[in-house]
Design a protein around this motif. Structure first.
Motif, short mmCIF file in Angstrom:
data_model
loop_
_atom_site.label_atom_id
_atom_site.label_comp_id
_atom_site.label_asym_id
_atom_site.label_seq_id
_atom_site.Cartn_x
_atom_site.Cartn_y
_atom_site.Cartn_z
N PHE A 751 0.80 -1.13 -0.07
CA PHE A 751 -0.10 0.08 -0.05
C PHE A 751 0.84 1.33 -0.09
O PHE A 751 0.45 2.24 -0.40
N HIS A 752 2.04 1.08 0.78
CA HIS A 752 2.85 2.40 0.73
C HIS A 752 3.51 2.67 -0.75
O HIS A 752 3.08 3.71 -1.26
N GLU A 753 3.79 1.74 -1.24
CA GLU A 753 4.44 1.94 -2.58
C GLU A 753 3.22 2.40 -3.65
O GLU A 753 3.46 3.03 -4.67
N GLY A 755 0.85 4.03 -2.89
CA GLY A 755 0.61 5.54 -2.79
C GLY A 755 1.48 6.45 -3.54
O GLY A 755 1.12 7.44 -3.97
N HIS A 756 2.89 6.04 -3.60
CA HIS A 756 3.54 6.80 -4.43
C HIS A 756 3.43 6.66 -5.89
O HIS A 756 3.30 7.59 -6.46
N CYS A 757 3.00 5.34 -6.20
CA CYS A 757 2.48 5.25 -7.66
C CYS A 757 1.12 6.19 -7.95
O CYS A 757 1.06 7.02 -8.99
N VAL A 781 7.30 14.22 -0.07
CA VAL A 781 7.04 12.89 -0.95
C VAL A 781 6.38 11.97 -0.48
O VAL A 781 5.78 11.08 -0.90
N GLU A 782 6.69 11.65 1.00
CA GLU A 782 6.22 10.47 1.47
C GLU A 782 4.80 10.83 2.15
O GLU A 782 4.43 9.66 2.88
N VAL A 783 4.17 11.85 1.99
CA VAL A 783 2.89 12.01 2.33
C VAL A 783 1.78 10.87 1.86
O VAL A 783 1.14 10.08 2.58
N PRO A 784 1.70 10.83 0.56
CA PRO A 784 0.73 9.96 -0.10
C PRO A 784 1.12 8.61 0.54
O PRO A 784 -0.05 7.87 0.39
N SER A 785 2.25 8.06 0.37
CA SER A 785 2.79 6.60 0.49
C SER A 785 2.10 6.48 1.80
O SER A 785 1.68 5.28 2.40
N GLN A 786 2.61 7.25 3.01
CA GLN A 786 2.32 6.91 4.46
C GLN A 786 0.91 7.13 4.66
O GLN A 786 0.20 6.20 5.46
ZN LIG Z 1 8.28 5.62 0.28
#
Ligand SMILES: [Zn+2]
Length: 965
Positions: A751-753, A755-757, A781-786
């Motif tokens: 799910f984390h990855e 989010g980046h995608c 950058v890590e907001v959508p993934s987290q």
């Molecule tokens: Zn990440």
């Protein structure tokens, strides 16, 4: 579309880099609808036999053999074709039923090409051959099969020609020919006018005996430029161009025969020839990479071509604009730049991705070399004064007043990049800046090499009896390590290493305290002056030099320290703001962290019988406590998370949240059978593409990551090309008895990855360098993934992701509850550790040290940070910074805090979904519109305000991770 059987094929030689065989065999595979993996293998003379055995042992079906191994291969085969026995060489090996069969297919390849050309009739007449090497020898039996009237062999060294013809005489009876044979030197006179002349000479020399070739066919066993000399000589003597050919068709022809030996199919060489003669497919116009045509040398060529095109064409365009030949507009200038960039980056991203997911010697070599070239290219670009001045002029045009936000932001970002790369400095400072940049690149490589070497150099060979408590899979892996190292079949011996899976398994599960201590000490002192490898790989001098050079660079640009310089492109405004942020979180978390520590210590004392605790005990005790509190059997839980179910669930979540559907498209070729292509569609229209590659395998880098394949991009014709991303994980693949299953942690990672995608794929920005994750502040950058991780712990979502792989039953409620409850186990201790790293990084980069002698003592900086925020005891010989690659060799210098910074934003955004419903489509739509689609155009702060309509609240994170004051 494909037959499911996988044929593992390859070619082995030395050198091997430029072989076109992989390309040819992959085209055959497509033509025949077979699933084929065909790679190049390089071998040293001494290791040829081992390489071949290993290849077949690992499931290989067939190998082509090229120079210098053709006669070695002969000795290796258990059974030989009659041809191979005659010529004494083998170019094709097949492995079946434990036996190796050898054949040579060159002669049949030549004949099939001459048939294709319509020249085969000449083989019954007068043949003239040039050269007496292995290549010529291997085609002789097939030529003699036509029983030519005469066959003349000429060679630079006459004796060699005579010897070969003598040998051929001996085949007369077996092959049944009546041909008149003769041999001579190159200047011999030629009795009969040749009907066909075939050259196999590596360096062609003219034949004085030939006068007129008007009616002869001329063929070269070599292909490409190596055939040029001979064929132009022939044409100068009157040979018609249509009667001259190089040996590409023979190469394809002999490959087709090999392919037939392995697969029992007969591919059409004409089709493949026409595809091969066409230009490089990687230079053609494609949206999805043509992964079925992977050929490293072609991709390599495509990168080089695009790089040169970009350099030349963009420079030319800028000069034309400067000279007034072309008007200065967004389209003429920036779009031209973007177009050239897209052409380059789309082939480079293919090469770089392949190097990560199915690497080999050739790819790694190409990757390393090109990466260097590209980084030089970008450095040079940022030092190009014409580029900078044209951007400045563009922003001053009247049209610029009507630029979109994205266009304005592009100009502003580029000008800032110029400033930060030293372009505004006076020449001498510019030179110093560039020199520092180069030194820093080298130092970070030295740092990471040393850490890697230190990690790999240490191991502990130990009996599995000492490893009680460790999971079976970890012990098996350790046994395998031992086996590999010792080539031994000892059932009990294991090898522990410092690589993450081995290290973590020992620290968390190994009941033997001495073993934990030993491994802990080796890991904690990696690449330093302490511990078992003290001084061998010490990175101290690199760290000091890096700090000094970073400080110098910042000073040149007018910043008071590196932390300030680093923040110029980030969300946070000042180093003090970051320090305050971290210190505040630490203050809020520390009381609970202390309670968690006490809980561990009393549990250890009362229930496990420890009298005192050491640094190497905490992780182990933590696992035991977790086991007791939650009694969660992760192996059992795994059975409820079959990968296909998880993926379906992920797609459903995406659909419910954003109204975007994800559809697997099996017609799109991928680079490996594990990888799938997914179309993202919005109301039926494709908005993005995603390659999903989930399983661990050989030659694939560990860990999980997202990468960009293509940016969303508007072509010169105005068409929108949707973005494409790669999503890579390393879950366990299916076995014979079980489908692939994921642990809940792996689900979270997926799910984390994802989010980046989504951030990359849901972009609505037309300027490539600001689209998706491009241009987004590093600490955002890590907001959508987290954020996406949040869905994995929701009672509404888990049932969508799970069902027992064999019974199909739902995950029992009890286990579901435990997964959610266990999420925040010892979260305050985890938080404090991260804060310690982040504060150390920020404090370290706040020192001004422009002299080598001023370099801060990083150990005392760390000690000071620990005085404030350390909770668990750490031995004085601990040397964590010596291997802190994130900040000394990664992109996280004065940026490590970004993880926590982004987590605060992610948790606050997620609190809104918790309030309104995790499948609230309106909220999902708004997240997409106000955040994910914005790329790097709008500041994250403003995305946040637009979405939330209020100020950021720290308490959401504390609530989310269960920290109470
Ligand atoms: Zn990440």
């Amino acid at each position: 579309m494909f037959d499911s059987k996988l044929y593992k094929l390859g070619v082995i030689g030395n050198p091997i880099k430029h072989s076109r065989s992989p390309e040819i065999h992959r085209l055959f595979a497509i033509e025949e609808g077979l699933h084929v993996e065909y790679d190049r293998y390089y071998a040293e003379e001494s290791e040829f036999e081992t390489c071949v055995q290993r290849f077949f042992h690992n499931g290989g079906t067939g190998l082509n053999i090229t120079l210098p191994f053709k006669s070695k291969a002969l000795a290796l085969a258990h059974e030989l074709s009659a041809r191979a026995q005659l010529v004494g060489a083998v170019n094709t090996l097949k492995f079946a039923d434990g036996q190796i069969f050898g054949d040579t297919t060159d002669g049949q390849g030549l004949v099939s090409d001459l048939e294709r050309l319509g020249w085969a009739d000449s083989l019954g007449k007068n043949i003239l051959l040039i050269g007496a090497g292995g290549a010529m020898r291997s085609v002789l039996p097939d030529l003699l099969g036509f029983n030519p009237q005469t066959l003349t062999l000429l060679n630079r060294t006459e004796s060699k020609a005579i010897d070969l013809i003598k040998e051929v005489e001996a085949w007369r009876e077996q092959l049944g020919f009546t041909t008149k044979l003769s041999a001579g030197a190159l200047d011999s006179s030629i009795d009969s006018q040749p009907d066909i002349i075939i050259s196999g000479a590596s360096q062609f020399q003219a034949l004085p005996g030939c006068k007129d070739l008007a009616s002869a066919y001329c063929y070269d066993l070599n292909y490409g430029s190596r055939a040029d000399q001979y064929l132009s000589w022939a044409q100068a003597l009157g040979a018609k161009p249509e009667n001259c050919s190089d040996g590409l068709g023979m190469l394809v022809g002999q490959a087709a025969v090999s392919f037939g030996i392995w697969t029992e199919k007969k591919p059409d060489i004409g089709v493949v020839m026409s595809l091969l003669k066409d230009s490089n497919p990687w230079l053609e116009d494609w949206w999805q990479p043509p992964f079925h045509l992977v050929d490293v040398s072609q991709i390599n060529d495509a990168v080089v071509t695009r790089l040169h095109e970009k350099e030349e064409q963009f420079q030319q365009r800028m000069q034309d604009i400067e000279a007034g030949k072309v008007p200065l507009t967004w389209d003429s200038f920036v779009r031209c730049y973007e177009e050239l960039n897209d052409q380059l980056s789309r082939v480079w991203s293919v090469l770089s991705h392949l190097n990560s997911v199915r690497s080999n010697e050739e790819l790694r070599e190409a990757y390393n070399r090109l990466q260097l070239e590209l980084s030089e290219h970008y450095t040079k670009e940022m030092q190009n004064p014409l580029f900078k001045s044209l951007i400045e002029k563009l922003t001053a045009t009247r049209a610029a007043e009507r630029f979109s936000d994205a266009q304005k932001k592009w100009c502003a970002n580029k000008l800032l990049d110029f400033k930060l790369s030293g372009a505004d400095l006076v020449l001498s400072d510019q030179e110093e800046f560039a020199a520092l940049e180069k030194d820093l690149a080298q130092l970070s490589t030295q740092f990471s090499d040393a850490v890697l070497d230190a990690t790999e150099a240490w191991f502990l060979d130990i009996s599995d009896l000492e490893l009680k408590g460790m999971p079976v899979s970890s012990i098996d892996a350790a046994r395998e390590e031992y086996r590999k190292a010792h080539d031994s079949k000892d059932e009990h011996m294991c090898r522990l290493t410092l690589k993450a899976p081995s290290y973590l398994a020992v620290m968390r599960f190994c009941a033997n305290r001495e073993v934990r201590e030993q491994v802990y000490e080796a890991y904690a002192t990696r690449a330093s002056d302490k511990g078992p490898q003290a001084g061998r790989f010490d990175t101290t001098q690199f760290i000091e030099a890096i700090l000094v050079k970073r400080s110098k660079q910042s000073s040149l640009l007018g910043y008071s320290n590196f932390a300030e310089y680093s923040l110029a492109t980030k969300m946070a405004d000042t180093p003090q703001q970051v320090i305050d942020f971290l210190a505040n979180l630490a203050k809020l978390s520390k009381p609970q962290a202390e309670r968690e520590r006490q809980e561990l210590e009393s549990f250890a004392k009362n229930e496990l019988g420890f009298s005192s605790l050491e640094a190497w005990d905490y992780a182990y005790i933590g696992e035991k406590l977790k086991e007791k509190q939650f009694d969660l059997d992760s192996e059992k839980v795994r059975e409820y998370f079959p990968t296909t179910q998880v993926l379906d669930g992920l797609f459903e979540v995406i659909h419910k949240l954003f109204g975007v559907s994800c559809e697997i498209d099996r017609s799109v070729p991928t680079y490996h059978e594990d990888a799938q292509f997914v179309n993202l569609k919005n109301e039926g229209e494709i908005v993005g593409g995603l390659y999903i590659d989930l399983y661990a395998r050989d030659r694939k880098r560990g860990g999980a990551w997202m990468d960009e394949c293509r940016q969303r991009h508007i072509t010169r014709e105005g068409t929108v090309l949707p973005p494409i991303a790669y999503l890579v994980c390393n879950s366990s693949p299916a076995t014979e008895s079980m489908p692939s299953l994921m642990t809940h942690d792996e689900v979270v990672t997926l799910f984390h990855e994802a989010g980046h995608c989504l951030h990359h794929l849901l972009s609505n920005v037309d300027v490539a360098e600001l689209s998706g994750i491009q241009g987004v502040e590093w600490d955002a950058v890590e907001v959508p993934s987290q954020l996406m991780e949040g869905w994995c712990y929701r009672p509404e979502v888990i049932p969508m992701l799970s069902k027992h792989y064999s019974t199909g039953q739902a995950l029992p409620q009890e286990d579901l509850d435990k997964i959610i409850d266990a999420k925040n186990f010892q979260s305050a201790l985890g938080m404090m550790k991260q804060l310690e790293y982040a504060l150390f990084d920020m404090s370290l980069h706040q020192s001004k040290c422009n002299q080598e002698s001023d370099a801060p003592n990083f150990i005392s900086v760390l000690d000071k940070v620990r005085d404030d925020v350390g909770v668990l005891p750490v031995p004085s010989w601990h040397r964590f910074p010596n291997a802190f690659s994130h900040i000394f060799a990664g992109g996280y210098a004065a940026g490590y805090y970004g993880y926590k910074w982004a987590e605060v934003y992610a948790a606050d955004v997620f609190s809104e979904f918790k309030r309104a419903g995790v499948f609230n489509l309106t909220l999902g739509q708004s997240l997409k519109d106000e955040w994910l689609s914005q790329g790097g155009v709008r500041a994250t702060k403003d995305n946040f305000t637009a979405f939330m309509g209020r100020e950021l609240q720290l308490k959401s994170l504390l609530e989310d991770v269960g920290i109470q004051d």
